[in-house]
Design an enzyme around this catalytic site. Structure first.
Site, PDB file in Angstrom:
ATOM      1  N   ASP A   1       0.811  -1.226   0.000  1.00 41.95           N
ATOM      2  CA  ASP A   1       0.000   0.000   0.000  1.00 41.95           C
ATOM      3  C   ASP A   1       0.842   1.272   0.000  1.00 41.95           C
ATOM      4  O   ASP A   1       0.302   2.375   0.017  1.00 41.95           O
ATOM      5  CB  ASP A   1      -0.962  -0.008   1.201  1.00 41.95           C
ATOM      6  CG  ASP A   1      -0.221  -0.077   2.531  1.00 41.95           C
ATOM      7  OD1 ASP A   1       1.031  -0.059   2.527  1.00 41.95           O
ATOM      8  OD2 ASP A   1      -0.903  -0.155   3.571  1.00 41.95           O
TER       9      ASP A   1
ATOM     10  N   ASP B   1      19.287  -5.574  -0.909  1.00 43.58           N
ATOM     11  CA  ASP B   1      18.658  -4.258  -1.091  1.00 43.58           C
ATOM     12  C   ASP B   1      18.671  -3.447   0.201  1.00 43.58           C
ATOM     13  O   ASP B   1      18.288  -2.276   0.196  1.00 43.58           O
ATOM     14  CB  ASP B   1      17.215  -4.404  -1.587  1.00 43.58           C
ATOM     15  CG  ASP B   1      16.392  -5.332  -0.722  1.00 43.58           C
ATOM     16  OD1 ASP B   1      16.809  -6.494  -0.545  1.00 43.58           O
ATOM     17  OD2 ASP B   1      15.354  -4.899  -0.194  1.00 43.58           O
TER      18      ASP B   1
HETATM   19  P1  AMP Z   1      12.008  -4.134   3.136  1.00 44.77           P
HETATM   20  O1  AMP Z   1      11.927  -5.551   3.572  1.00 44.77           O
HETATM   21  O2  AMP Z   1      11.344  -3.159   4.056  1.00 44.77           O
HETATM   22  O3  AMP Z   1      13.400  -3.729   2.790  1.00 44.77           O
HETATM   23  O4  AMP Z   1      11.159  -4.036   1.796  1.00 44.77           O
HETATM   24  C1  AMP Z   1      11.400  -4.841   0.673  1.00 44.77           C
HETATM   25  C2  AMP Z   1      10.687  -4.268  -0.536  1.00 44.77           C
HETATM   26  O5  AMP Z   1       9.283  -4.203  -0.301  1.00 44.77           O
HETATM   27  C3  AMP Z   1      11.134  -2.859  -0.910  1.00 44.77           C
HETATM   28  O6  AMP Z   1      11.126  -2.783  -2.316  1.00 44.77           O
HETATM   29  C4  AMP Z   1      10.047  -2.004  -0.310  1.00 44.77           C
HETATM   30  O7  AMP Z   1       9.925  -0.761  -0.953  1.00 44.77           O
HETATM   31  C5  AMP Z   1       8.821  -2.873  -0.490  1.00 44.77           C
HETATM   32  N1  AMP Z   1       7.771  -2.552   0.507  1.00 44.77           N
HETATM   33  C6  AMP Z   1       7.831  -2.774   1.825  1.00 44.77           C
HETATM   34  N2  AMP Z   1       6.703  -2.367   2.429  1.00 44.77           N
HETATM   35  C7  AMP Z   1       5.895  -1.871   1.461  1.00 44.77           C
HETATM   36  C8  AMP Z   1       4.577  -1.313   1.438  1.00 44.77           C
HETATM   37  N3  AMP Z   1       3.841  -1.163   2.545  1.00 44.77           N
HETATM   38  N4  AMP Z   1       4.083  -0.916   0.236  1.00 44.77           N
HETATM   39  C9  AMP Z   1       4.798  -1.064  -0.876  1.00 44.77           C
HETATM   40  N5  AMP Z   1       6.020  -1.589  -0.935  1.00 44.77           N
HETATM   41  C10 AMP Z   1       6.584  -2.002   0.220  1.00 44.77           C
HETATM   42 MG    MG Z   2      14.501  -2.218   2.273  1.00 43.34          MG
END
Ligand code: AMP
Ligand code: MG
Length: 484
Positions: free
Chosen positions: A121, A248
């Site tokens: 979201d 990432d």
């Molecule tokens: P993270 O594990 O927080 O590093 O997120 C991994 C990927 O998921 C990244 O590309 C984030 O931008 C995406 N992501 C995490 N939470 C959300 C969210 N609520 N809405 C959209 N993309 C998300």
């Molecule tokens: Mg991240």
């Protein structure tokens, strides 16, 4: 120097980003604002804790000098390649120069969907936003390289996780948000000249001294490996478990980013792993160094085209760096733990003293932070106060004698030693149970505990009984969740 805002990252070209406006929110309200950081960044006075600032930090208003930008990147998540990740809920607003001329990204996290959101979201919840604010500011205060928190606001809108929770936006500041995954993205989706442009940009921004090296890209790989080795050693010395060391989430600057499922160890356990989704313990405490090396291998693969025209030669060059990583890490670790133990001129032969101590702490389930703090107390016999923590003194006594013998190699008076140790071993960490209590209060509209923690965090080497207090006996098996 005057305030300057310029998004130099966009000079890399459209392969590397998407332009996306934040999605406005209905009723923004303040959670926290970091006045000291705002001053360091020369952030405009009229856009601090003001209605204009609230507009900016909620994504409801954009200054003419902001260019909201979602970054493109790839990621190996738990070992599997996700070729197109990118900022799914973060938007880079601008880059600013701090008082001492250092460039910083200013980014909103939770500002609405982007072309990279997939099924997400684009939003962030109050709990994780507060958590990231508090943990990253504590890390910065103890001297860990990390992203910082400039502001946290609520949106007035509910979002859906397991249940309905209040939405929030964090404003995050970092030396940059360029990750290992950014290089993977350039390598997978771009050409060799895109990889080169990114490498040149990273050298200019983070490692300018490498520009004149005979082999600047090999030197870059080595410099990033060294930065990661030092960062991971610092985490390990504080009992910090990042929890989601996907490629990432690992910066090329060597800063900690992405405080999702991270947590600090209470009673020492090298297998500690808090993330609810990490069922195999891939990112457990003791796996952090080898995982950093694994991630660096992914970086090396992305850089191969720049290392040598001959692929076998390029691989051989990259391998020299990757093979050196364990030694780089051990050197960094020795420095960090030697400082915690007051060992002057540390040598490799000191490693068993460190390892054996950690084994004793693990066997007797001793609180990691409290142990080092008690060891630091002034006493005629250094370390005497730590003895009380052990149910069985024999193991501690044996180690303690070895430590005293080692200290005798570089005689120092006990009071001076204590002074040094109290500066190397924080008085408190962001205790998991305390952070949960702070979030609980904030959800009930009481921000006083959050503010009290931020204030205490400014002096993390000053004793504070409340924040240092051990978790209640029934607080165990702590689980953390990714922000999603
Ligand atoms: P993270 O594990 O927080 O590093 O997120 C991994 C990927 O998921 C990244 O590309 C984030 O931008 C995406 N992501 C995490 N939470 C959300 C969210 N609520 N809405 C959209 N993309 C998300
Ligand atoms: Mg991240």
């Amino acid at each position: 120097m005057a305030f300057t805002a310029e998004l130099t990252y966009r000079s890399l070209g459209p392969l590397f980003y998407q332009t996306v406006a934040p999605t406005p929110v209905s009723e923004p309200a303040w959670l926290l604002f970091n006045e000291a950081l705002a001053a360091e960044l020369q952030w405009p006075e009229e856009a601090r804790q003001t209605p204009l600032g609230l507009g900016y930090f909620s994504g409801n208003q954009l200054a003419p000098w902001m260019q909201p930008t979602a970054l493109a990147y790839t990621g190996h998540q738990f070992g599997s390649l996700a070729p197109r990740l990118g900022d799914g809920r973060a938007l880079l607003l601008t880059e600013v120069l701090s008082q001492n001329g250092q460039r910083f990204d200013v980014q909103l996290k939770g500002a609405g969907p982007t072309p990279f959101s997939r099924r997400g979201d684009g939003r962030a919840a109050l709990g994780p936003v507060l958590r990231e604010y508090l943990l990253s500011e504590w890390m910065a205060a103890v001297g860990v390289r990390t992203s910082r928190a400039l502001a946290a606001v609520t949106t007035g809108e509910a979002i859906y996780r397991d249940t309905q929770v209040p939405g929030a936006v964090l404003t995050r500041v970092a030396a940059s948000h360029i990750r290992i995954g950014t290089f993977q993205y350039a390598s997978i989706h771009g050409t060799a000249s895109d990889v080169k442009a990114l490498a040149d940009y990273v050298i200019a921004r983070h490692y300018p001294q490498l520009a004149t090296e005979a082999e600047p890209y090999l030197a870059l790989l080595r410099a990033i490996a060294a930065a990661q080795a030092d960062l991971i050693a610092h985490w390990m010395s504080l009992g910090f478990v990042h929890g989601v060391m996907n490629t990432d989430n690992m910066t090329v600057s060597g800063e900690t980013i992405d405080y999702g499922p991270c947590a600090f160890i209470d009673s020492f356990n090298p297998n500690a792993c808090f993330s609810s989704i990490d069922t195999q313990g891939r990112y457990a405490y003791r796996n952090q160094p080898p995982i950093a090396q694994w991630n660096l291998a992914r970086l090396a693969e992305s850089l191969l085209v720049l290392l040598d025209a001959d692929e076998q030669q390029a691989i051989a060059k990259a391998m020299t760096v990757l093979n050196d990583f364990p030694a780089m890490y051990q050197t960094a670790r020795l420095q960090r733990f030697a400082a915690k133990l007051g060992l002057q001129s540390p040598l490799e032969s000191d490693l068993p003293l460190i390892d054996d101590l950690l084994n004793v702490l693990a066997e007797q389930q001793i609180d990691f932070t409290l142990f080092f703090r008690e060891l630091s107390r002034a006493a005629a016999t250094p370390g005497a106060a730590a003895r009380a923590l052990f149910a069985e003194d024999a193991a501690f006594d044996a180690w303690h004698q070895r430590w005293l013998n080692r200290l005798a190699a570089n005689p120092i008076n006990p009071a001076e030693l204590s002074q040094q140790l109290l500066q190397a071993n924080p008085a408190f960490i962001p205790r998991n149970y305390r952070i949960e209590q702070i979030i609980e209060s904030a959800l009930n509209g009481d921000l006083a505990p959050a503010k009290a923690f931020v204030k205490a965090s400014q002096t993390p080497f000053v004793d504070d009984e409340y924040w240092a207090a051990l978790p209640p006996a029934d607080f165990c098996d702590y689980r953390t969740f990714c922000g999603t």
